[in-house]
Design a protein around this motif. Sequence first.
Motif, PDB file in Angstrom:
ATOM      1  N   ILE A 107      -1.704   1.017 -21.435  1.00 54.21           N
ATOM      2  CA  ILE A 107      -2.670   1.276 -20.366  1.00 54.21           C
ATOM      3  C   ILE A 107      -2.010   1.104 -19.007  1.00 54.21           C
ATOM      4  O   ILE A 107      -1.109   0.275 -18.826  1.00 54.21           O
ATOM      5  CB  ILE A 107      -3.909   0.347 -20.451  1.00 54.21           C
ATOM      6  CG1 ILE A 107      -3.510  -1.125 -20.311  1.00 54.21           C
ATOM      7  CG2 ILE A 107      -4.673   0.593 -21.735  1.00 54.21           C
ATOM      8  CD1 ILE A 107      -4.706  -2.071 -20.166  1.00 54.21           C
ATOM      9  N   ASP A 108      -2.458   1.917 -18.063  1.00 51.35           N
ATOM     10  CA  ASP A 108      -1.956   1.857 -16.696  1.00 51.35           C
ATOM     11  C   ASP A 108      -3.032   2.445 -15.790  1.00 51.35           C
ATOM     12  O   ASP A 108      -3.649   3.465 -16.143  1.00 51.35           O
ATOM     13  CB  ASP A 108      -0.652   2.657 -16.557  1.00 51.35           C
ATOM     14  CG  ASP A 108       0.107   2.316 -15.281  1.00 51.35           C
ATOM     15  OD1 ASP A 108       1.128   1.619 -15.371  1.00 51.35           O
ATOM     16  OD2 ASP A 108      -0.333   2.750 -14.190  1.00 51.35           O
ATOM     17  N   PRO A 109      -3.298   1.838 -14.635  1.00 54.73           N
ATOM     18  CA  PRO A 109      -4.350   2.360 -13.763  1.00 54.73           C
ATOM     19  C   PRO A 109      -4.003   3.678 -13.090  1.00 54.73           C
ATOM     20  O   PRO A 109      -4.893   4.350 -12.575  1.00 54.73           O
ATOM     21  CB  PRO A 109      -4.541   1.246 -12.728  1.00 54.73           C
ATOM     22  CG  PRO A 109      -3.248   0.504 -12.721  1.00 54.73           C
ATOM     23  CD  PRO A 109      -2.741   0.573 -14.126  1.00 54.73           C
ATOM     24  N   LEU A 110      -2.728   4.061 -13.128  1.00 60.48           N
ATOM     25  CA  LEU A 110      -2.318   5.311 -12.492  1.00 60.48           C
ATOM     26  C   LEU A 110      -2.315   6.467 -13.491  1.00 60.48           C
ATOM     27  O   LEU A 110      -1.545   6.459 -14.452  1.00 60.48           O
ATOM     28  CB  LEU A 110      -0.933   5.174 -11.870  1.00 60.48           C
ATOM     29  CG  LEU A 110      -0.863   4.608 -10.449  1.00 60.48           C
ATOM     30  CD1 LEU A 110       0.577   4.525  -9.994  1.00 60.48           C
ATOM     31  CD2 LEU A 110      -1.664   5.456  -9.482  1.00 60.48           C
ATOM     32  N   GLU A 111      -3.142   7.446 -13.248  1.00 59.04           N
ATOM     33  CA  GLU A 111      -3.224   8.623 -14.119  1.00 59.04           C
ATOM     34  C   GLU A 111      -1.883   9.357 -14.188  1.00 59.04           C
ATOM     35  O   GLU A 111      -1.496   9.859 -15.249  1.00 59.04           O
ATOM     36  CB  GLU A 111      -4.316   9.571 -13.607  1.00 59.04           C
ATOM     37  CG  GLU A 111      -4.491  10.822 -14.427  1.00 59.04           C
ATOM     38  CD  GLU A 111      -5.094  10.575 -15.789  1.00 59.04           C
ATOM     39  OE1 GLU A 111      -4.788  11.338 -16.715  1.00 59.04           O
ATOM     40  OE2 GLU A 111      -5.885   9.615 -15.922  1.00 59.04           O
ATOM     41  N   ASP A 112      -1.146   9.399 -13.083  1.00 61.56           N
ATOM     42  CA  ASP A 112       0.146  10.084 -13.073  1.00 61.56           C
ATOM     43  C   ASP A 112       1.154   9.417 -14.009  1.00 61.56           C
ATOM     44  O   ASP A 112       1.967  10.089 -14.650  1.00 61.56           O
ATOM     45  CB  ASP A 112       0.720  10.132 -11.646  1.00 61.56           C
ATOM     46  CG  ASP A 112      -0.042  11.084 -10.744  1.00 61.56           C
ATOM     47  OD1 ASP A 112      -0.811  11.909 -11.278  1.00 61.56           O
ATOM     48  OD2 ASP A 112       0.129  11.014  -9.517  1.00 61.56           O
ATOM     49  N   ASN A 113       1.117   8.091 -14.080  1.00 64.40           N
ATOM     50  CA  ASN A 113       1.993   7.378 -15.015  1.00 64.40           C
ATOM     51  C   ASN A 113       1.648   7.718 -16.455  1.00 64.40           C
ATOM     52  O   ASN A 113       2.536   7.952 -17.290  1.00 64.40           O
ATOM     53  CB  ASN A 113       1.871   5.864 -14.810  1.00 64.40           C
ATOM     54  CG  ASN A 113       2.592   5.379 -13.570  1.00 64.40           C
ATOM     55  OD1 ASN A 113       3.386   6.092 -12.975  1.00 64.40           O
ATOM     56  ND2 ASN A 113       2.307   4.147 -13.168  1.00 64.40           N
ATOM     57  N   ILE A 114       0.366   7.743 -16.769  1.00 64.53           N
ATOM     58  CA  ILE A 114      -0.080   8.065 -18.121  1.00 64.53           C
ATOM     59  C   ILE A 114       0.302   9.495 -18.488  1.00 64.53           C
ATOM     60  O   ILE A 114       0.702   9.782 -19.623  1.00 64.53           O
ATOM     61  CB  ILE A 114      -1.600   7.858 -18.251  1.00 64.53           C
ATOM     62  CG1 ILE A 114      -1.940   6.377 -18.063  1.00 64.53           C
ATOM     63  CG2 ILE A 114      -2.120   8.371 -19.592  1.00 64.53           C
ATOM     64  CD1 ILE A 114      -1.272   5.449 -19.065  1.00 64.53           C
ATOM     65  N   ARG A 115       0.191  10.383 -17.537  1.00 64.38           N
ATOM     66  CA  ARG A 115       0.567  11.776 -17.781  1.00 64.38           C
ATOM     67  C   ARG A 115       2.058  11.875 -18.137  1.00 64.38           C
ATOM     68  O   ARG A 115       2.456  12.604 -19.055  1.00 64.38           O
ATOM     69  CB  ARG A 115       0.240  12.616 -16.537  1.00 64.38           C
ATOM     70  CG  ARG A 115       0.121  14.110 -16.808  1.00 64.38           C
ATOM     71  CD  ARG A 115      -0.392  14.841 -15.572  1.00 64.38           C
ATOM     72  NE  ARG A 115      -1.798  14.555 -15.322  1.00 64.38           N
ATOM     73  CZ  ARG A 115      -2.269  14.012 -14.214  1.00 64.38           C
ATOM     74  NH1 ARG A 115      -1.447  13.667 -13.248  1.00 64.38           N
ATOM     75  NH2 ARG A 115      -3.568  13.800 -14.063  1.00 64.38           N
ATOM     76  N   THR A 116       2.889  11.132 -17.400  1.00 62.31           N
ATOM     77  CA  THR A 116       4.324  11.109 -17.691  1.00 62.31           C
ATOM     78  C   THR A 116       4.597  10.518 -19.068  1.00 62.31           C
ATOM     79  O   THR A 116       5.408  11.045 -19.839  1.00 62.31           O
ATOM     80  CB  THR A 116       5.070  10.281 -16.623  1.00 62.31           C
ATOM     81  OG1 THR A 116       4.917  10.901 -15.345  1.00 62.31           O
ATOM     82  CG2 THR A 116       6.553  10.174 -16.951  1.00 62.31           C
ATOM     83  N   ALA A 117       3.921   9.421 -19.391  1.00 62.24           N
ATOM     84  CA  ALA A 117       4.114   8.766 -20.685  1.00 62.24           C
ATOM     85  C   ALA A 117       3.688   9.663 -21.838  1.00 62.24           C
ATOM     86  O   ALA A 117       4.383   9.781 -22.857  1.00 62.24           O
ATOM     87  CB  ALA A 117       3.323   7.449 -20.721  1.00 62.24           C
TER      88      ALA A 117
END
Length: 323
Positions: free
Chosen positions: A136-146
């Motif tokens: 989990i991460d509050p940044l949508e951009d990080n999740i998209r990269t992951a």
Amino acid sequence: MVFPEVPAGLRGTLQNYNWKIQLKSSSILPVSRTEIKSSMLTMKRLFSTSHSSVDSKEMRKFQLLAHKWWDEEGEYSALHSMNDIRVPFIRDTLLNMSSNYHLGTPLSGVKILDVGCGGGLLSEPLGRLGASVTGIDPLEDNIRTADQHKSFDPVLAKRIQYKSSSLEEIVEECMETFDVIVASEVVEHVADLEMFIKCCSQVLKPEGSLFITTINKTQLSYVLGIVVAEKIIGIVPEGTHEWEKFVPPEELERLLESNGFSVKTVNGMLYNPLSGSWSWMESTSVNYAMHAVKSGAQGQPSPGDDPSEMEREQPSATAGTTM
């Protein structure tokens, strides 16, 4: 667009968001519900100043680097090389606490929550060890990269799931769900450390393990972690860390124990910028790793409570230490 009483640091984010919506509305590309929902969620977290462990200033810093997580020579190179010691530390500690493991996938059946997962740098090797990982991460951009990176490996695609969320947002649906929580290089960025620890306790099963790596609050950590690392060598972007938010191990241990944890291991970590490698050390004056176990449901001692077992844990984590 008018922004009454909006902090200056957030104004650019809002204007950028408004510009994107205007651009899409004037083009043939529709604005999807998913994009609107994720953008609104990001705005909500940026404005949230109470009842949240998320720091809006920290979110803005990491949003600029969301596409660079998997550049092993880039801004996150030190985190890539940290896997060489933090992954074995997690694996060996868990194996020492359990007699049931599978060759090749020793963490099979273990449910791990990776808090502040970023681009998935730690989630992926844990998934390769067989664990079922929720990042989990509050940044949508990080999740998209992951999500994009794990899609290259069909095995990881089955074992890892990512979610754009803060820790407190998943508490209600994930009470006592996870066997293990990892929060690596995260606690020095949260807005409310005590709330963060409480939430960790709530989503962790009784006798579950919590692994934390972070930076001590010392004069040496300021010199090495900020002056040298950020301003002189530039191995991390300037402004990444704030010395005031660094956490002494004594303070972290006190918070953990007051929230039902028993601290089992505290090991110092040393980064060599010349070789780009990490090693274990006795001193915790700069970086350190901590392992804590949540107390059992009926107050029963957890598997790691046996003193002899704790003594065995220390050498395995500090083997090969160099000063």
